[in-house]
Design a protein around this motif. Sequence first.
Motif, PDB file in Angstrom:
ATOM      1  N   ALA A 265       0.966  -0.895   0.073  1.00 37.24           N
ATOM      2  CA  ALA A 265      -0.105  -0.549  -0.021  1.00 37.24           C
ATOM      3  C   ALA A 265       1.417   1.579   0.142  1.00 37.24           C
ATOM      4  O   ALA A 265       1.863   1.296   1.076  1.00 37.24           O
ATOM      5  CB  ALA A 265      -0.853   0.074   1.206  1.00 37.24           C
ATOM      6  N   ILE A 267       1.214   4.426   1.002  1.00 36.73           N
ATOM      7  CA  ILE A 267       0.513   5.624   2.686  1.00 36.73           C
ATOM      8  C   ILE A 267       1.514   6.863   2.751  1.00 36.73           C
ATOM      9  O   ILE A 267       2.296   7.095   2.470  1.00 36.73           O
ATOM     10  CB  ILE A 267       0.224   4.906   4.157  1.00 36.73           C
ATOM     11  N   ASP A 272      -3.451   6.719   8.185  1.00 39.14           N
ATOM     12  CA  ASP A 272      -2.660   5.642   7.032  1.00 39.14           C
ATOM     13  C   ASP A 272      -2.720   4.282   7.272  1.00 39.14           C
ATOM     14  O   ASP A 272      -3.290   3.118   6.927  1.00 39.14           O
ATOM     15  CB  ASP A 272      -2.113   6.164   6.004  1.00 39.14           C
ATOM     16  N   ALA A 273      -1.735   4.026   8.133  1.00 44.08           N
ATOM     17  CA  ALA A 273      -1.305   2.936   8.800  1.00 44.08           C
ATOM     18  C   ALA A 273      -1.623   2.056   9.037  1.00 44.08           C
ATOM     19  O   ALA A 273      -2.085   0.864   8.831  1.00 44.08           O
ATOM     20  CB  ALA A 273       0.257   2.777   9.058  1.00 44.08           C
ATOM     21  N   ARG A 275      -5.191   2.492   9.738  1.00 46.83           N
ATOM     22  CA  ARG A 275      -6.243   1.757   8.787  1.00 46.83           C
ATOM     23  C   ARG A 275      -6.249   0.256   8.253  1.00 46.83           C
ATOM     24  O   ARG A 275      -6.865  -0.390   7.863  1.00 46.83           O
ATOM     25  CB  ARG A 275      -6.977   2.917   7.650  1.00 46.83           C
ATOM     26  N   LEU A 276      -4.131  -0.026   7.993  1.00 42.18           N
ATOM     27  CA  LEU A 276      -4.402  -0.842   7.157  1.00 42.18           C
ATOM     28  C   LEU A 276      -4.240  -2.316   8.636  1.00 42.18           C
ATOM     29  O   LEU A 276      -4.060  -2.705   8.118  1.00 42.18           O
ATOM     30  CB  LEU A 276      -2.975  -0.416   6.559  1.00 42.18           C
ATOM     31  N   THR A 277      -4.272  -2.340   9.483  1.00 42.81           N
ATOM     32  CA  THR A 277      -3.572  -3.426  10.781  1.00 42.81           C
ATOM     33  C   THR A 277      -4.861  -4.349  10.278  1.00 42.81           C
ATOM     34  O   THR A 277      -3.920  -5.712  10.060  1.00 42.81           O
ATOM     35  CB  THR A 277      -4.584  -2.024  11.794  1.00 42.81           C
ATOM     36  N   ALA A 279      -5.858  -5.675   6.998  1.00 43.77           N
ATOM     37  CA  ALA A 279      -6.432  -4.947   5.660  1.00 43.77           C
ATOM     38  C   ALA A 279      -5.230  -5.846   5.080  1.00 43.77           C
ATOM     39  O   ALA A 279      -3.790  -6.434   5.326  1.00 43.77           O
ATOM     40  CB  ALA A 279      -5.890  -3.349   5.288  1.00 43.77           C
ATOM     41  N   VAL A 281      -3.333  -6.295   3.118  1.00 43.89           N
ATOM     42  CA  VAL A 281      -1.870  -5.889   2.238  1.00 43.89           C
ATOM     43  C   VAL A 281      -0.224  -6.434   2.916  1.00 43.89           C
ATOM     44  O   VAL A 281      -0.821  -6.853   4.433  1.00 43.89           O
ATOM     45  CB  VAL A 281      -2.378  -4.422   2.385  1.00 43.89           C
ATOM     46  N   VAL A 284       3.713  -1.731   3.416  1.00 44.16           N
ATOM     47  CA  VAL A 284       3.553  -0.962   2.763  1.00 44.16           C
ATOM     48  C   VAL A 284       5.006   0.218   2.165  1.00 44.16           C
ATOM     49  O   VAL A 284       6.294  -0.797   2.530  1.00 44.16           O
ATOM     50  CB  VAL A 284       3.610   0.323   3.771  1.00 44.16           C
ATOM     51  N   LEU A 316       1.802  -1.449  11.456  1.00 46.30           N
ATOM     52  CA  LEU A 316       2.010  -2.831  10.566  1.00 46.30           C
ATOM     53  C   LEU A 316       2.510  -4.037  11.220  1.00 46.30           C
ATOM     54  O   LEU A 316       2.544  -4.983  10.187  1.00 46.30           O
ATOM     55  CB  LEU A 316       3.172  -2.036   9.493  1.00 46.30           C
ATOM     56  N   PRO A 509      -4.172   1.714  -1.455  1.00 44.41           N
ATOM     57  CA  PRO A 509      -5.463  -0.180  -0.878  1.00 44.41           C
ATOM     58  C   PRO A 509      -6.397  -0.492  -1.431  1.00 44.41           C
ATOM     59  O   PRO A 509      -6.817  -2.046  -1.568  1.00 44.41           O
ATOM     60  CB  PRO A 509      -5.426   0.336   0.558  1.00 44.41           C
TER      61      PRO A 509
END
Length: 562
Positions: A265, A267, A272-273, A275-277, A279, A281, A284, A316, A509
């Motif tokens: 992703a 970011i 932003d990071a 919000r990827l917890t 996700a 992906v 980053v 992350l 993302p």
Amino acid sequence: MSQARVISGVGVGRGAVVGPVARAHPVPVVSAAAPAPSDPEEAATRLTEVFSQVAASLQARADAASGTLKDVLSATALMASDPALGSQAVERVRGGTDPALAVWQVAGEFIEMFTAVGGYMAERATDLASVRDRVVAALMGLPEPGVPALERPSVVVAEDLSPADTAVLDLDNVLGIVIEKGGPTSHTAIIAGQLGLPCVVRAGEASALVDGDVVAVDAAHGTVTVDPDDAVVAAVVARREALAALGEDTGDGATADGHGVQLLANIGTAADAERLTDAAVQGVGLFRTEVLFLDAQTAPAQDEQAANYGRALAALGGRKVVIRTLDAGADKPLAFVTQPGEENPALGVRGYRLVRTAPELLTTQLAAIAQAQASTGGRPWVMAPMIATVGEAADFAAAAREAGLDTVGVMIEVPAIALRARDVLAVVDFVSIGTNDLAQYTMATDRLRGELVDLLDMWQPAILDLVAGTAEVGAEVGKPVGVCGESAADPIMALVLTGMGVTSLSMSPASIPAVRFALRQHTMETCQAMAQAARSAPSAAEARAAALAHVEPHVRDVLALD
């Protein structure tokens, strides 16, 4: 039944949406020949009242907002309350100048002065222009310029949107964006892609759209359908459902025969990071650290930076995180370091080149990243933007390693460095290709000039050759070559890049599920055939068509690739 009117443009993303238009109002035009007021004193009083009304309106919106939106509106409200601007305009009105013309003239003089001073003052010129436009519109009885307050989910339609305009968007009520000008690599297009909003740019005929018109925005096909019929609405719903279903696959990126390709992703903030917890992906591939710097009046301290980077690393949880050092200058000026008066900022002191004028910025940032590494136990990768020579790459690598960072790379954005990829990879651990800037510099085309969008097409053969050449060298020497430009978000291009040997694809993302799906349906052999077909074509359009011919029909249908 009459056929629905279809407006064509350039799409950004794969999504589609139906909703009412919310028209962003243009800046009013002031005539230099505007007549003098019949009662100058009454006109002066009215002007003072309008300044107060505009300041109060902006402050009220700021009080109701949060984050970046609150900061932008508060700064603009403060400028509207500045007595210098109002008093000088009032004096001109008392001297017989039309009120709107007086505001335009005085604001113009201040803007010119602020821009000449540079730095922080140059940044404030944007706020002043916003105040000027609002006051003039109120005086002329016109709607307030910019995007209105959205009272329901809407499709924002505008001639263009500035960074300040996009900063104040009420994202909870933005369904999609349609821009009459701009281009697919403009600020607005990138923000729309990052947020997963369907967007169509270069839609010139959208100038005829008015508030309340119902439109269907299809980013995959670059179309805006006015007053869509039931069939078009049903197609939009089907597309949204199909794309949502792709998100159910949460596995790592790989081709049908198991060739792994990291899906990462892009970011801009620690938030932003976070919000990827959860996700799907693999990490980053581009952490744009300049977001932390852009609104600051002084360079952020080491501890502040370290806390920011540490939040991202912690969020992350051990996944790959590639941190790009400060990429400022050109369209991203800094109040405390940008040099005023550069004739062509895109070719000037930007990115890594800031070490020539402010070396402490890089030294502090590398120390902050190392501090975040120590405090979290993470192992960030770090890379520098705008590298143009092997010597610059070597100097950056030495500085990063001296700071205690083990995995060091550079961006491939300048053709000169792509042509020397072998030498570059001898001094760094990886490279990441920024396709937006690589296209800009290869084609000698300003990426912000929408009317030249055809030249910036990632499918241009010369750009494909530079990417392929870099990837081939990476494969030969056994070092990673990623792509972090938004071209990676195009499922067809993602397959081609994989066939070239690119090892990771980093994108917004929201774009990852479609790319993951496309990879799953094609073998590495097919990806290689697509890459060869694209590179053998003489033009951008023919390159895409040649690659598309190899895509499985059901993938073309689900992702609306035709």
